[in-house]
Structure formats: C-alpha cells, structure tokens
Design an enzyme around this catalytic site. Structure first.
Site, mmCIF file in Angstrom:
data_model
loop_
_atom_site.group_PDB
_atom_site.id
_atom_site.type_symbol
_atom_site.label_atom_id
_atom_site.label_comp_id
_atom_site.label_asym_id
_atom_site.label_seq_id
_atom_site.Cartn_x
_atom_site.Cartn_y
_atom_site.Cartn_z
ATOM 1 N N HIS A 1 0.832 -1.212 0.000
ATOM 2 C CA HIS A 1 0.000 0.000 0.000
ATOM 3 C C HIS A 1 0.869 1.266 0.000
ATOM 4 C CE1 HIS A 1 -0.254 -0.676 4.655
ATOM 5 N NE2 HIS A 1 0.768 0.117 4.380
ATOM 6 N N HIS B 1 -1.470 5.094 9.482
ATOM 7 C CA HIS B 1 -0.124 5.646 9.637
ATOM 8 C C HIS B 1 -0.199 6.977 10.385
ATOM 9 C CE1 HIS B 1 -0.107 2.897 6.206
ATOM 10 N NE2 HIS B 1 1.162 2.697 6.428
ATOM 11 N N HIS C 1 10.638 -3.804 3.436
ATOM 12 C CA HIS C 1 11.078 -2.418 3.319
ATOM 13 C C HIS C 1 11.440 -1.842 4.686
ATOM 14 C CE1 HIS C 1 6.754 -1.836 4.183
ATOM 15 N NE2 HIS C 1 6.894 -0.524 4.278
ATOM 16 N N GLU D 1 4.617 -5.241 8.555
ATOM 17 C CA GLU D 1 3.255 -5.067 8.017
ATOM 18 C C GLU D 1 2.705 -6.374 7.444
ATOM 19 O OE1 GLU D 1 3.180 -0.354 6.694
ATOM 20 O OE2 GLU D 1 3.470 -1.868 5.152
#
Ligand SMILES: [Fe+2]
Length: 316
Positions: free
Chosen positions: A12, A59, A193, A240
């Site tokens: 995302h 977030h 990441h 995530e």
C-alpha cells in the site's frame, strides 16, 4: 449466508497513490508497477464482490500515539480520506457496511478477540491505495468497504499467529451473517522495506518470494515467524506482512492462487501482490442469475429479522 470468496494481498505504498493522483502512471518507473495490476483489475471486475474487508494499518492519520488500538474495526456508514499532509487524496469517500461490520464485531468479540469498534474514522493510503490498485479510479468505489486497522506502527504489534486466528474468526462471523453477500478480504502492507535508519532501503526478495509461496501453500509456517525475524529479514516496516495473515486465515486451508505479481523497487519498497480464491466458490461473475431473484427475497427476510437484533455497539 455471506461468504468469503477470495483474498487479495497488496502493498500500500503511499507513493503509488501520489503517482495516481499526479497522473504519473505512464512514466516508465511507475508503469512497471501498475502494469502488474491490470490482470487484477480484470479479475476484480469479474468477481464483483458485494463487500470488501480491507485489513490495513493506519499511519498516524486516524490514531495518534495517544490511542493505539491493536485491531480497530470500522463500523461507520462512511470513511472519508484522511489528510496526510498534502490534503485528502482525491478519491471517493469509502462507504461502509455497518450491518456486516457490527455483526463481525459482535461475533469476534464473543470469540474472545477484543477488537476496538470505531464509529468515526478517516482512512489513509494504507486503505485507499490498494482500492485504487484493484478497482482503478472510479467516481465511487464499486462496493462497500469494511476497514480493519491493525497496529503495526508501535511496539507491540500482534503476532502473525494472532492475526491468522483473527482471520478465522472473521470468516466464522461472515458466514453467520444472514444476507447473501460475496465478500473479498484484502491483506495490505509490505513487502520487505525499511524507511529509516542505517538499513533504509532494505529489500529482501528471497524472503518475500518465500512468504508468497507459503502464503498459498503453508500459511501455518508463516504464523510461526517471530517479530524479530520480520525485522531482521524484511526490514522494520516488513512487519506489516502480519496483516496478510488475517486475510489468509479467513480463507480455506487449500486455496487456488490465481495471480501473483512482484516487482522492486517502488519508493524503496518491494511491491508484492497475490490473489487467492477459495476453491468452493463460484467462478467470478458466474452467479446463477436464475437463482439470484429467489435468494434475494429469502435474504431480505433474513436480513430484516437480523437488523432488529443488531448489537447495541453499532448504535453507540
Ligand atoms: Fe504502511
């Protein structure tokens, strides 16, 4: 009854949303990413789900560090796009499905998953980017969406096993909802990441591809991955990926992998995407039209009866 027909996982990345909003999707860097979702959009257009449950993480848009729910289920009628610093994304307001959402809340809480019920919430790129990738950029999203926000930004996030078991509880909840709905569940985030620190830019394609393989064939193996292994192998934000296990837990033990896409890099992250179908489901778009009318009458009766028994939490 309602049933989950398929699961979709995708990254995302916020920059994907920015590329869409700023009309940069045809640039070679971004075309490589978006071309991987053309087949997926065709699949989704045929699948035509009645509802999508989107597992994502906020977030610091809807929740600050003052309140950090581990699992927050959106039970509102609508969820506006959040202002993430550049104004709200120019995407449609997300329409919810309060009846199914409150039913899920009741079912999973009585199954001892103490989720947070959210009756007002803005949604950020974690939810809107996957919708763009699978539905394109329509004027209105084609189906109601139930957001399920998972804390993966502040320690401690939930374990992969807990996520997987919550997926099973969500499936049980969906299947006890009387209305005849076809539901797709999204798991979003990842893949490998890390956005800050000395290892910023870390990508581990070997880990990611093994994760995709096991997501299809041996998800229970993935439920045993500890947080530290995600951090070490897939970077700090690779955690995530536990959210993908909620999606996988909601599916059959054996699923059909109908599509997979993986590319690096996209804004210093690895973009991964997979579509898994429950084998027992009807093929996309092949709902028997002849039986549809009869089912709808019966469904409306059951739904009306159900509405009168909705839990108080929905109205709070
Ligand atoms: Fe994220």
């Amino acid at each position: 009854m309602a049933r989950i027909i398929a699961g979709v996982s995708s990254s995302h990345v916020p920059a994907i949303g920015a590329a869409i909003d700023n009309k940069r999707t045809e640039e070679p860097y971004w075309k490589r990413v978006f071309s991987g979702f053309e087949t997926s959009k065709e699949w989704m257009a045929k699948a035509k789900p009645d509802v999508a449950i989107v597992v994502y993480n906020d977030h610091a848009s809807a929740f600050s560090v003052e309140i950090i729910p581990t699992f927050a289920l959106g039970c509102a009628a609508e969820f506006p796009p959040a202002d993430e610093g550049w104004g709200p994304r120019p995407v449609p307001v997300v329409k919810g499905h309060p009846e199914l959402a409150s039913h899920i809340a009741q079912s999973v809480i009585l199954d001892e998953f103490d989720i947070t019920v959210v009756n007002k919430m803005e949604v950020d790129h974690g939810l809107t980017v996957p919708l763009n990738l699978l539905f394109g950029s329509p004027k209105e999203w084609p189906c109601p969406v139930i957001p399920l926000a998972v804390n993966v930004v502040m320690y401690p996030p939930p374990t992969g096993h807990r996520c997987f078991m919550l997926g099973k509880a969500i499936r049980k909840a969906v299947e006890s909802f009387p209305e005849d709905l076809r539901v797709v569940i999204f798991g979003t985030g990842g893949m490998s990441h890390q956005i800050s620190g000395p290892r910023a830019g870390l990508i581990n394609s070997k880990f990611d591809k093994a994760f995709l393989d096991n997501l299809t064939k041996d998800p229970k193996k993935l439920t045993r991955i500890p947080h530290l292994e995600y951090m070490r192998e897939a970077g700090a934000e690779g955690i995530e990926m536990v959210m993908w296990l909620i999606m996988r837990g909601a599916l059959d033990d054996k699923v059909e992998e109908v599509y997979r896409f993986y590319t690096v890099p996209a804004s210093n992250t690895a973009v991964g995407h997979i579509i898994l179908e429950n084998r027992g489901r009807a093929a996309p778009g092949k709902r028997a039209a002849a039986t549809k009318g009869k089912r709808r009458v019966a469904t409306k009766r059951r739904a009306a009866a159900h509405r009168s028994n909705l839990p108080a939490i929905r109205r709070g």
